[in-house]
Design an enzyme around this catalytic site. Structure first.
Site, PDB file in Angstrom:
ATOM      1  N   CYS A  73       0.847  -1.198   0.000  1.00 48.73           N
ATOM      2  CA  CYS A  73       0.000   0.000   0.000  1.00 48.73           C
ATOM      3  C   CYS A  73       0.883   1.250   0.000  1.00 48.73           C
ATOM      4  O   CYS A  73       1.444   1.629   1.034  1.00 48.73           O
ATOM      5  CB  CYS A  73      -0.922  -0.014   1.223  1.00 48.73           C
ATOM      6  SG  CYS A  73      -2.030   1.396   1.347  1.00 48.73           S
ATOM      7  N   ASP A 127      11.306 -14.244   1.261  1.00 53.41           N
ATOM      8  CA  ASP A 127      12.673 -13.717   1.200  1.00 53.41           C
ATOM      9  C   ASP A 127      13.464 -13.959   2.485  1.00 53.41           C
ATOM     10  O   ASP A 127      14.683 -13.815   2.492  1.00 53.41           O
ATOM     11  CB  ASP A 127      12.655 -12.220   0.897  1.00 53.41           C
ATOM     12  CG  ASP A 127      11.878 -11.889  -0.353  1.00 53.41           C
ATOM     13  OD1 ASP A 127      11.962 -12.673  -1.318  1.00 53.41           O
ATOM     14  OD2 ASP A 127      11.175 -10.857  -0.377  1.00 53.41           O
ATOM     15  N   ARG A 162      25.332 -27.027 -21.678  1.00 51.12           N
ATOM     16  CA  ARG A 162      25.094 -25.579 -21.685  1.00 51.12           C
ATOM     17  C   ARG A 162      25.330 -24.984 -20.300  1.00 51.12           C
ATOM     18  O   ARG A 162      25.007 -25.599 -19.280  1.00 51.12           O
ATOM     19  CB  ARG A 162      23.650 -25.286 -22.110  1.00 51.12           C
ATOM     20  CG  ARG A 162      23.355 -25.610 -23.559  1.00 51.12           C
ATOM     21  CD  ARG A 162      21.869 -25.511 -23.817  1.00 51.12           C
ATOM     22  NE  ARG A 162      21.545 -25.753 -25.226  1.00 51.12           N
ATOM     23  CZ  ARG A 162      20.346 -26.118 -25.665  1.00 51.12           C
ATOM     24  NH1 ARG A 162      19.350 -26.310 -24.802  1.00 51.12           N
ATOM     25  NH2 ARG A 162      20.137 -26.311 -26.951  1.00 51.12           N
ATOM     26  N   GLU A 222      17.717 -11.965  -7.466  1.00 51.45           N
ATOM     27  CA  GLU A 222      17.149 -10.971  -8.373  1.00 51.45           C
ATOM     28  C   GLU A 222      17.722  -9.580  -8.145  1.00 51.45           C
ATOM     29  O   GLU A 222      18.328  -9.288  -7.130  1.00 51.45           O
ATOM     30  CB  GLU A 222      15.626 -10.919  -8.207  1.00 51.45           C
ATOM     31  CG  GLU A 222      15.150 -10.401  -6.858  1.00 51.45           C
ATOM     32  CD  GLU A 222      13.637 -10.326  -6.769  1.00 51.45           C
ATOM     33  OE1 GLU A 222      13.000  -9.906  -7.754  1.00 51.45           O
ATOM     34  OE2 GLU A 222      13.082 -10.681  -5.716  1.00 51.45           O
ATOM     35  N   GLN A 251       8.080 -19.622  -7.585  1.00 52.02           N
ATOM     36  CA  GLN A 251       8.611 -19.860  -6.240  1.00 52.02           C
ATOM     37  C   GLN A 251       7.601 -19.546  -5.155  1.00 52.02           C
ATOM     38  O   GLN A 251       7.681 -20.065  -4.048  1.00 52.02           O
ATOM     39  CB  GLN A 251       9.863 -18.996  -6.018  1.00 52.02           C
ATOM     40  CG  GLN A 251      11.019 -19.349  -6.909  1.00 52.02           C
ATOM     41  CD  GLN A 251      11.979 -18.189  -7.078  1.00 52.02           C
ATOM     42  OE1 GLN A 251      12.948 -18.071  -6.337  1.00 52.02           O
ATOM     43  NE2 GLN A 251      11.711 -17.325  -8.034  1.00 52.02           N
ATOM     44  N   ARG A 252       6.646 -18.668  -5.452  1.00 52.67           N
ATOM     45  CA  ARG A 252       5.695 -18.207  -4.433  1.00 52.67           C
ATOM     46  C   ARG A 252       4.522 -19.152  -4.228  1.00 52.67           C
ATOM     47  O   ARG A 252       4.023 -19.307  -3.124  1.00 52.67           O
ATOM     48  CB  ARG A 252       5.112 -16.840  -4.837  1.00 52.67           C
ATOM     49  CG  ARG A 252       6.010 -15.666  -4.582  1.00 52.67           C
ATOM     50  CD  ARG A 252       5.175 -14.393  -4.629  1.00 52.67           C
ATOM     51  NE  ARG A 252       5.978 -13.200  -4.550  1.00 52.67           N
ATOM     52  CZ  ARG A 252       6.446 -12.685  -3.414  1.00 52.67           C
ATOM     53  NH1 ARG A 252       6.191 -13.292  -2.273  1.00 52.67           N
ATOM     54  NH2 ARG A 252       7.167 -11.600  -3.418  1.00 52.67           N
TER      55      ARG A 252
END
Length: 325
Positions: A73, A127, A162, A222, A251-252
Site C-alpha cells: 500500500c 525472502d 550448456r 534478483e 517460487q511463491r
C-alpha cells in the site's frame, strides 16, 4: 465481545493461509471476534473488513496465497493515511492488530504503534528478510520450489552441455538463492550480500570449464543483473552455449511445506497468547527453534540474518582451485 484484527501484508507467502487459520481458530478459542481486513493496510484505510469465522478458514490450511488477499500500500507511506488507519482500528475497538508479513509490513506496523495501536507481527515472507527471526513463513516452501526447478534445469543443461544462469527471487536479499544453490548443488551463487561483478562470474565459469564441468550452473538473486543480457555475453565470450532462466512467481505459489505449516501454527498460537496476556507491540520470531519476541521498534532496526557461514561453506565446496594441490 473482545475483538482482534488481522491482515496479510506484502508479497504473498506459502503458509499465510495456515497462519490465518490458526489465528482465527485461536481467537475463537480465547473468546475473541476476529476481524479480517482485505488487502492489508489498504483495507484498514478503507474499512474493508469482515468478521472471519472458523467456517471461513476451514479448508485453507494447505493452500498457498491468502484468503484475505495480500498487498502493498503506497498510500501508507503518508502520515494522513496512517492516522486514518489508526482511527479505524480504534473505532472498531480492536485489542490488537496482527500483521502477517515481511519487513516492509513491520515498518507499517511500527507507524501504527506510534499512533497508539497495539500490533503483533508474524514474519511471513519468502525472502526471509525479517531480521528479528531466523525463519519466516514461506521461506522453506520457496526454497523447495526453487530447488526442484533448478534440479530440473540442471538435468537438461547437462544433457546439452550448456551453461545456465538461473535467477531466484529475494527482493534485496540472497537467502533463497543461497539455500537453493546449495541444495541443488549449483556451481556458483551470486548474492547482494557479496556482490560479484562480471569478471568474478567469468572467472568462476572459466574455472568450472577448465576442471571438466561443461555445464556450470550459476544461481543469482534478483535485481543484480540482466540475466538475459549476461547469458548472451557469456555465450559470446566463452563460445559456449548459455541459457538464462528467471524462476519468478513459481517460487511463491503452491502448497506450503510441512515446515512452513508447523511454523504458521506456532506463530499463530503465540500471537493470540501474547495478546490475551496483554503484551503490546511485539514481533514474533524463532531463534534456535524457540519462539522469541522482539519489540517492534527494535525489530525494524535489526541487521540482516543472512547465513554468512553457509555462504562461505558454499564457496569452499565449489571453488575447483581448492581441489587441486
Amino acid at each position: 465481545m473482545k475483538k482482534i484484527g488481522v491482515i496479510t501484508s506484502g508479497g504473498d507467502a506459502p503458509g499465510m493461509n495456515a497462519c490465518l487459520k490458526t489465528v482465527v481458530e485461536m481467537s475463537h478459542n480465547y473468546g475473541y471476534e476476529c476481524i479480517a481486513f482485505r488487502r492489508a493496510y489498504r483495507g484498514v484505510i478503507t474499512n474493508d473488513y469482515f468478521t472471519i469465522t472458523k467456517a471461513d478458514v476451514n479448508s485453507i490450511f494447505n493452500i498457498g496465497g491468502s484468503l484475505i488477499y495480500s498487498a502493498r500500500c503506497k498510500e501508507f507511506l503518508e502520515q494522513k493515511y496512517k492516522e486514518i488507519a489508526a482511527n479505524n482500528i480504534n473505532a472498531l475497538g480492536l485489542k490488537a492488530l496482527i500483521v502477517i508479513g515481511g519487513n516492509g509490513s513491520y515498518i507499517g506496523a511500527q507507524s501504527l504503534a506510534k499512533l497508539g495501536v497495539n500490533v503483533i507481527c508474524i514474519p511471513a515472507t519468502i525472502d526471509n528478510d525479517v531480521h528479528s527471526t531466523t525463519e519466516s513463513i514461506g521461506f522453506d516452501s520457496a526454497v523447495n520450489n526453487a530447488t526442484d526447478m533448478i534440479d530440473n534445469i540442471k538435468q537438461t543443461m547437462q544433457a546439452n552441455e550448456r551453461i545456465s544462469i538461473i535467477e531466484c527471487m529475494g527482493r534485496h536479499g540472497g537467502s533463497i538463492a543461497l539455500y537453493s544453490a546449495m541444495a541443488s548443488q549449483a556451481d556458483i551463487v551470486a548474492v547482494p550480500e557479496d556482490p560479484l561483478d562480471k569478471e568474478h562470474i567469468y572467472r568462476f565459469i572459466r574455472d568450472q570449464l577448465n576442471y571438466g564441468n561443461s555445464s556450470p550452473t550459476v544461481v543469482v538473486a534478483e535485481k543484480q543483473y540482466d540475466v538475459y543480457a549476461l547469458s548472451k555475453e557469456i555465450e559470446r565470450d566463452f563460445n559456449h552455449e548459455c541459457r538464462a532462466v528467471i524462476l519468478g512467481y513459481m517460487q511463491r505459489g503452491g502448497r506450503p511445506t510441512v515446515k512452513d505449516r508447523m511454523l504458521a501454527i506456532r506463530y499463530g498460537v503465540a500471537a493470540i497468547e501474547l495478546i490475551d496476556a496483554g503484551e503490546k507491540n511485539l514481533a514474533i520470531g524463532l531463534d534456535n527453534d524457540r519462539i522469541i519476541t522482539t519489540p517492534i521498534d527494535k525489530a525494524v532496526q535489526m541487521q540482516t540474518n543472512f547465513r554468512q557461514d553457509l555462504y562461505e561453506a558454499f564457496k569452499l565446496l565449489n571453488n575447483p582451485r581448492n581441489k587441486v594441490k
